[in-house]
Structures are given as structure tokens and as C-alpha cells.
Design a protein around this motif. Structure first.
Motif, PDB file in Angstrom:
ATOM      1  N   VAL A  36       0.013  -0.572 -14.438  1.00  0.00           N
ATOM      2  CA  VAL A  36      -1.264  -0.450 -13.723  1.00  0.00           C
ATOM      3  C   VAL A  36      -1.456  -1.517 -12.649  1.00  0.00           C
ATOM      4  O   VAL A  36      -2.339  -1.387 -11.807  1.00  0.00           O
ATOM      5  N   ASP A  37      -0.628  -2.551 -12.645  1.00  0.00           N
ATOM      6  CA  ASP A  37      -0.651  -3.560 -11.586  1.00  0.00           C
ATOM      7  C   ASP A  37       0.513  -3.398 -10.612  1.00  0.00           C
ATOM      8  O   ASP A  37       0.749  -4.264  -9.778  1.00  0.00           O
ATOM      9  N   GLY A  38       1.208  -2.281 -10.694  1.00  0.00           N
ATOM     10  CA  GLY A  38       2.404  -2.088  -9.876  1.00  0.00           C
ATOM     11  C   GLY A  38       2.176  -1.594  -8.464  1.00  0.00           C
ATOM     12  O   GLY A  38       3.069  -1.655  -7.623  1.00  0.00           O
ATOM     13  N   ALA A  61       0.799  -1.219   0.000  1.00  0.00           N
ATOM     14  CA  ALA A  61       0.000   0.000   0.000  1.00  0.00           C
ATOM     15  C   ALA A  61       0.837   1.276   0.000  1.00  0.00           C
ATOM     16  O   ALA A  61       0.273   2.374  -0.040  1.00  0.00           O
ATOM     17  N   ALA A  62       2.132   1.155   0.012  1.00  0.00           N
ATOM     18  CA  ALA A  62       3.000   2.330   0.090  1.00  0.00           C
ATOM     19  C   ALA A  62       2.710   3.303  -1.058  1.00  0.00           C
ATOM     20  O   ALA A  62       2.666   2.912  -2.222  1.00  0.00           O
ATOM     21  N   GLY A  63       2.474   4.559  -0.694  1.00  0.00           N
ATOM     22  CA  GLY A  63       2.165   5.578  -1.689  1.00  0.00           C
ATOM     23  C   GLY A  63       3.245   5.739  -2.738  1.00  0.00           C
ATOM     24  O   GLY A  63       2.953   5.942  -3.922  1.00  0.00           O
ATOM     25  N   VAL A  64       4.488   5.621  -2.333  1.00  0.00           N
ATOM     26  CA  VAL A  64       5.588   5.784  -3.287  1.00  0.00           C
ATOM     27  C   VAL A  64       5.533   4.692  -4.358  1.00  0.00           C
ATOM     28  O   VAL A  64       5.832   4.935  -5.523  1.00  0.00           O
ATOM     29  N   ARG A  65       5.102   3.516  -3.970  1.00  0.00           N
ATOM     30  CA  ARG A  65       4.978   2.418  -4.936  1.00  0.00           C
ATOM     31  C   ARG A  65       3.955   2.764  -6.019  1.00  0.00           C
ATOM     32  O   ARG A  65       4.213   2.615  -7.211  1.00  0.00           O
ATOM     33  N   GLY A  66       2.785   3.255  -5.613  1.00  0.00           N
ATOM     34  CA  GLY A  66       1.754   3.634  -6.575  1.00  0.00           C
ATOM     35  C   GLY A  66       2.173   4.815  -7.430  1.00  0.00           C
ATOM     36  O   GLY A  66       1.933   4.836  -8.644  1.00  0.00           O
ATOM     37  N   ARG A  67       2.791   5.801  -6.806  1.00  0.00           N
ATOM     38  CA  ARG A  67       3.224   6.986  -7.565  1.00  0.00           C
ATOM     39  C   ARG A  67       4.268   6.632  -8.608  1.00  0.00           C
ATOM     40  O   ARG A  67       4.192   7.089  -9.749  1.00  0.00           O
ATOM     41  N   GLU A  68       5.259   5.839  -8.217  1.00  0.00           N
ATOM     42  CA  GLU A  68       6.354   5.538  -9.143  1.00  0.00           C
ATOM     43  C   GLU A  68       5.982   4.463 -10.158  1.00  0.00           C
ATOM     44  O   GLU A  68       6.108   4.676 -11.366  1.00  0.00           O
ATOM     45  N   ARG A  69       5.533   3.333  -9.694  1.00  0.00           N
ATOM     46  CA  ARG A  69       5.271   2.209 -10.608  1.00  0.00           C
ATOM     47  C   ARG A  69       4.040   2.445 -11.478  1.00  0.00           C
ATOM     48  O   ARG A  69       4.036   2.106 -12.655  1.00  0.00           O
ATOM     49  N   VAL A  70       2.986   3.002 -10.877  1.00  0.00           N
ATOM     50  CA  VAL A  70       1.732   3.148 -11.615  1.00  0.00           C
ATOM     51  C   VAL A  70       1.678   4.494 -12.331  1.00  0.00           C
ATOM     52  O   VAL A  70       1.678   4.557 -13.564  1.00  0.00           O
TER      53      VAL A  70
END
Length: 142
Positions: free
Chosen positions: A97-99, A82-91
Motif C-alpha cells: 500500500v506504500d508502493g 506517479a507512474a500508473g504502472v507502479r501503482g497497478r503493480e506494486r499496490v
């Protein structure tokens, strides 16, 4: 817009809609995913932790839901997902879109294009004016 204003709202929430504009600084893959999704393509996550969020359904949101449904699950069990940085960077930046998790409302089922902000706002205003003149003028004449 017209219905919300008629009920006394001072504004409407259109975050998902504005994500799908030419000027939105997110990856084109995310915009195309929203256009391709319907209103059922969301998940509610974090419910067991009393912090519910609606996100676009993807591999990560499904993994979070599976994990948080287990007896004794804690936020620590999903925080890496759920880390925000993961969604911001990968997605949002890289377009996977599955990152990670990314917010999207059920309104994505009503989104079928990626206009400019100018065209979107003009369309909202035009539609509101049409509704008011076609439906409300007749009511006022009675």
C-alpha cells in the motif's frame, strides 16, 4: 443515493466503495487499508500542475506532495513516483500500500466491510427504500 437523486443526479460515483468488494480484483491489503482508513486519509496531488487528483495517503503521496511544493518543481520531478504502472503493480496487484499512488476518495471513512457486490447493491437499495419510506412518506402526507 436518495439525496443525489433528489437533487437531480442520474447516478452516484462509488468507485472507492466498489474497490472494497469480494469480487474487486485488487489485493486484499488495499481493501483492508480502505476499511481501516478514515475520511482524512487522502492527499490531493498534482495541484501545482493543474491536474489535481485525490489519492490514498501513503509514503508515495506524501513524497509527491513534498516534491511538488518545492519552488520550480515540474512534473518530471515526480513522474517516477506517479507512474500508473507502479501503482497497478506494486499496490493493486502485489498489495504494497506504500508502493505507489492509488486512488481513493474521502468515502473510505464510511467503508467498514468488504461485502459481495450483490450484498452491497442490495444494501444500497434497502437503505434508499428505508430513507424514502421513513423520511419522505411523512412529508408527502402533509
Amino acid at each position: 443515493l436518495v439525496a443525489a437523486l433528489a437533487l437531480g443526479a442520474g447516478a452516484i460515483s462509488m468507485g472507492t466503495r466498489f474497490m472494497c468488494t469480494v469480487e474487486s480484483p485488487i489485493h486484499e491489503n488495499v481493501k483492508q487499508a480502505i476499511v481501516g482508513n478514515d475520511e482524512r486519509a487522502t492527499d490531493l496531488i498534482y495541484r501545482p500542475f493543474r491536474n489535481t487528483a485525490r489519492v490514498a495517503r501513503n509514503a508515495v503521496s506524501q513524497e509527491i506532495r513534498d516534491t511538488e511544493s518545492r519552488d520550480g518543481a515540474t512534473f518530471d520531478d515526480i513522474k517516477h513516483l506517479a507512474a500508473g504502472v507502479r501503482g497497478r503493480e506494486r499496490v493493486l496487484r502485489d498489495g504494497d500500500v506504500d508502493g505507489g499512488v492509488w486512488f481513493a476518495s474521502m468515502a473510505q471513512g464510511l467503508i467498514h466491510d468488504i461485502p459481495t457486490v450483490k450484498d452491497l447493491v442490495h444494501g444500497i437499495i434497502r437503505e434508499a427504500e428505508e430513507i424514502m419510506s421513513e423520511r419522505l412518506d411523512g412529508m408527502l402526507a402533509r
